[in-house]
Write an enzyme that holds these catalytic residues in place. Structure first.
Site, mmCIF file in Angstrom:
data_model
loop_
_atom_site.group_PDB
_atom_site.id
_atom_site.type_symbol
_atom_site.label_atom_id
_atom_site.label_comp_id
_atom_site.label_asym_id
_atom_site.label_seq_id
_atom_site.Cartn_x
_atom_site.Cartn_y
_atom_site.Cartn_z
ATOM 1 N N ASP A 33 -6.519 8.218 16.230
ATOM 2 C CA ASP A 33 -6.710 8.030 14.896
ATOM 3 C C ASP A 33 -7.429 6.792 14.595
ATOM 4 O OD1 ASP A 33 -7.035 8.935 12.267
ATOM 5 O OD2 ASP A 33 -4.979 8.202 11.668
ATOM 6 N N GLY B 227 0.687 -1.012 -0.075
ATOM 7 C CA GLY B 227 -0.149 -0.021 -0.061
ATOM 8 C C GLY B 227 0.834 1.205 -0.087
ATOM 9 N N GLY C 109 0.773 5.332 1.282
ATOM 10 C CA GLY C 109 0.286 6.410 2.076
ATOM 11 C C GLY C 109 0.693 7.553 1.993
ATOM 12 N N GLY C 110 0.367 8.811 2.797
ATOM 13 C CA GLY C 110 0.864 10.087 2.889
ATOM 14 C C GLY C 110 2.064 9.972 3.324
ATOM 15 N N LYS D 232 7.140 -0.684 6.964
ATOM 16 C CA LYS D 232 6.532 0.535 6.627
ATOM 17 C C LYS D 232 7.796 1.566 6.419
ATOM 18 C CE LYS D 232 3.436 4.181 8.539
ATOM 19 N NZ LYS D 232 2.583 4.401 9.637
ATOM 20 N N VAL E 71 4.381 0.650 2.299
ATOM 21 C CA VAL E 71 4.511 -0.499 2.989
ATOM 22 C C VAL E 71 4.534 -1.633 2.125
ATOM 23 C CG1 VAL E 71 3.239 -2.130 4.689
ATOM 24 C CG2 VAL E 71 2.590 0.342 4.827
#
Length: 670
Positions: free
Chosen positions: A467, A349, A351-352, A370, A356
């Site tokens: 979060d 994936g 992300g900002g 990550k 990962v």
């Protein structure tokens, strides 16, 4: 209770500034911190501040080195507090506070809140009352450059912990004018270990004890000397005597030149005047030469020190806080090989804050890596948070951190591999939603609740996740949930129930109203997020605006409307209609209790767990959900703007975030 410092947790949930001290005392060090206010102070506020600071040690000189004054009216009122070390004489105290006052007025002009430290004193001012308030927002520490010998570390810090506890009890039991204690103890390999603790005397005995415990937990291990200093308390230890009569004052008084006496006889006045003039010239020349040499030496020293400190700070800000976790550190080459050089085939994936990847260690174990973006400032804070927090947490419903890598610009977090990705991949995907029947979803709900309960009450640290959302719930091979992504988490001290921030971080649609609007967060903020997540799991719908039965509303409004109309089963995902009706209705009921606008009415996670596991326990009637008055019948952009005006960078742990999942974090003190 004795402590071993190397075993105590420390963390970077707000900026902690590290300075390295030499083995000898540096009595004239200084540091200041100016709060980042949303708006600058008014001219009246600054005038009141100038008046207050200029008169602080004149109007309220109690002889104990503690000063507390306020001045002004309404929005322009200023509160200030000064505290000198308990072993400093009154004159040195006044000099120190005057110096610190000048420092703050020069460095923090137009700011509504600031704190400044000299070696002998602390001075702070604010636009709100600070008397009797334990403050842990602005903290820094200094360390001796030398380490305790490896074979003496445990014994050294056992002795230090015993000494610290004794001094803490003495200081905390002090009166309303002084809470200060010094002492010494024998330590291995060293003749004597000296320590000093102090609290602002306006704190209660328990607050003083909690404040000192908090600072003690921040101090890195293995150093033979160091200090942690905050606005409300401070702690220092060394292997030499640094307090009391052996301590060097902040500033020595300059030599005084006596004027010529006026009662000399006329016959000798000329000769004595000439002699006096010669002596004065000689003294002045000596002083001038000494000052010039001192300035030259200082410039050379500061130039070298600046270069060395810059390198040291850069290293320590990334490494010192996590040096106790060396056993978890992996080499970059090991991870690069295990992920096939971070190939696209292994990418799970984006992300900002980075990507990962799936990886495999040399022992065959599968991991999730990550890789934080090298140019992401937010990634620095997230990296420290996740390493320092997650490594300390052990629970079946929390994702397990296996290690980390910090080499050059590379920052990697190595997690246990969770094969079924995140919860949002299932409940929001029409083709995968059927995989999770009601038993599976109910198991996930209870697992997430147990994980949050552990964070809030059962772990050694009280942690607010901030979060919690479907994309941050990972599912293992048996579809058991694991809470992940602690980059925005905040740690609370013992007995602390809530905190405040001037910058909102989190995900739209999951944030509690008191947090989204005022920056106030607590365990009840996570409870609100859990309630939203619970409704999403039951309904299979995101908490976003949609058209349904001629209504334009979000999931919370839809659930509340159906609850009041007696048609709550309309909220349930049609694929779950074969599930237990009583359990489904109970989960909707619990979710509505969690998302109530009044945070005091929301249950704790301990109560939520009991509610989920007990069919016989009667549940209270929920009140109106938060934001309902803003969503129902209102314009979408107007309802959303106040929450999202500072949010950016969509991201997810294992996959690209959906459009309403907006998260940020930034380097900013609590």
């Amino acid at each position: 209770m004795a402590r071993i410092l190397s075993s105590r947790p420390f963390f970077i949930l707000f900026p902690i500034f590290l300075l390295l001290s030499q083995a000898t005392a540096q009595p004239d060090f200084q540091y200041h911190f100016c709060a980042r206010d949303k708006e600058n102070s008014s001219s009246t506020f600054q005038e009141n501040l100038d008046h207050l600071l200029s008169s602080l040690v004149l109007e309220d000189d109690n002889g104990f080195g503690f000063y507390n004054l306020s001045y002004g009216n309404d929005a322009d009122i200023v509160y200030t507090m000064g505290l000198c070390r308990g072993d400093v004489d009154p004159q040195a105290c006044r000099t120190c506070l005057n110096d610190c006052s000048y420092l703050l007025r020069q460095r923090c002009r137009d700011k509504k809140e600031a704190v400044g430290w000299y070696d002998n004193c602390t001075l702070r001012y604010s636009y709100h009352s600070i008397l009797g308030v334990m403050e842990t927002k602005y903290i820094y520490y200094m360390l001796n450059a030398n380490n305790v010998s490896s074979n003496s570390v445990d014994a050294f810090f056992q002795d230090l912990g015993t000494l610290f506890d004794a001094l803490k009890d003495r200081a905390a039991s002090g009166d309303s004018l002084r809470k200060f204690a010094t002492g010494n103890a024998s330590a291995p390999d060293f003749r004597t270990l000296y320590a000093l603790v102090q609290c602002s005397p306006d704190l209660s005995q328990q607050e003083c004890s909690d404040c000192l415990d908090y600072l003690y937990g921040l101090l890195p291990s293995r150093k033979i000397g160091g200090r942690v200093v905050g606005p409300s308390c401070n702690f220092r230890y060394e292997i030499y005597l640094f307090y009391g009569s052996a301590y060097t004052p902040l500033r020595a008084s300059p030599p005084q030149l006596a004027p010529p006496s006026s009662n000399r006889t006329t016959s000798t006045q000329g000769k004595e005047s000439k002699t006096s003039t010669t002596v004065i010239v000689a003294i002045v020349l000596s002083i001038v030469v000494s000052v010039i040499l001192l300035i030259i030496s200082a410039c050379v020293y500061l130039r070298r020190k600046k270069k060395k400190d810059a390198e040291t700070l850069q290293l320590y800000q990334h490494v010192e806080e996590i040096e106790s976790l060396e056993s978890l550190q992996y080499s970059f080459d090991t991870i690069r090989v295990g992920t096939d050089n971070f190939s696209e085939e292994n990418k799970l994936g984006q992300g900002g804050f980075g990507s990962v990847y799936r990886g495999r260690l040399s022992n065959g174990q599968q991991v999730a890596v990550k890789r934080l973006s090298s140019d992401s400032g937010q990634g620095d804070l997230e990296f420290k948070n996740e390493v320092l927090l997650v490594a300390k947490l052990q629970h079946r419903n929390l994702v397990r951190l296996l290690g980390f890598c910090l080499e050059g610009n590379e920052r990697l977090l190595i997690y246990e591999f969770v094969p079924n990705a995140s919860l949002d991949h299932f409940i929001f995907d029409p083709s995968k939603r059927a995989i999770l029947n009601w038993d599976g979803r109910f198991n996930i709900i209870r697992g997430v609740a147990r994980g949050l309960l552990y964070l809030h009450e059962d772990s050694r640290l009280r942690i607010i996740h901030r979060d919690l959302k479907a994309s941050n719930i990972l599912l293992d091979e048996e579809m058991h949930p694991k809470i992940s992504d602690f980059g925005m988490a905040r740690l609370f001290v013992v007995n602390q129930t809530e905190g405040t921030t001037n910058r909102i971080v989190g995900t739209y649609g999951y944030m509690a109203p008191e947090y989204a609007m005022y920056g106030q967060f607590s365990v009840k903020s996570d409870v609100f997020s859990f309630g939203v997540l619970l409704l999403e799991i039951v309904s299979g719908q995101k908490n976003s605006r949609f058209c349904h039965d001629e209504h334009v509303e979000d999931l919370l409004s839809y659930a509340w409307r159906n609850w009041r109309e007696g048609t709550a089963l309309n909220v349930v995902d049609p694929l779950l209609r074969l599930g237990s009706t009583s359990e489904l209705m109970r989960c909707i009921h619990i979710a509505l209790l969690c998302v109530q606008e009044n945070e005091a009415r929301r249950p704790t996670m301990n109560t939520v767990v009991i509610m989920l596991n007990s069919d016989s326990l009667s549940l209270p009637t929920p009140s109106e959900p938060a934001f309902l008055h803003s969503y129902v019948g209102s314009d979408t952009s107007a309802a959303d703007s106040r929450v999202t005006n500072e949010l950016e960078h969509p991201r997810s742990e294992y996959a690209q975030a959906s459009t309403n999942q907006i998260s940020i974090t930034e380097l900013y003190p609590r």
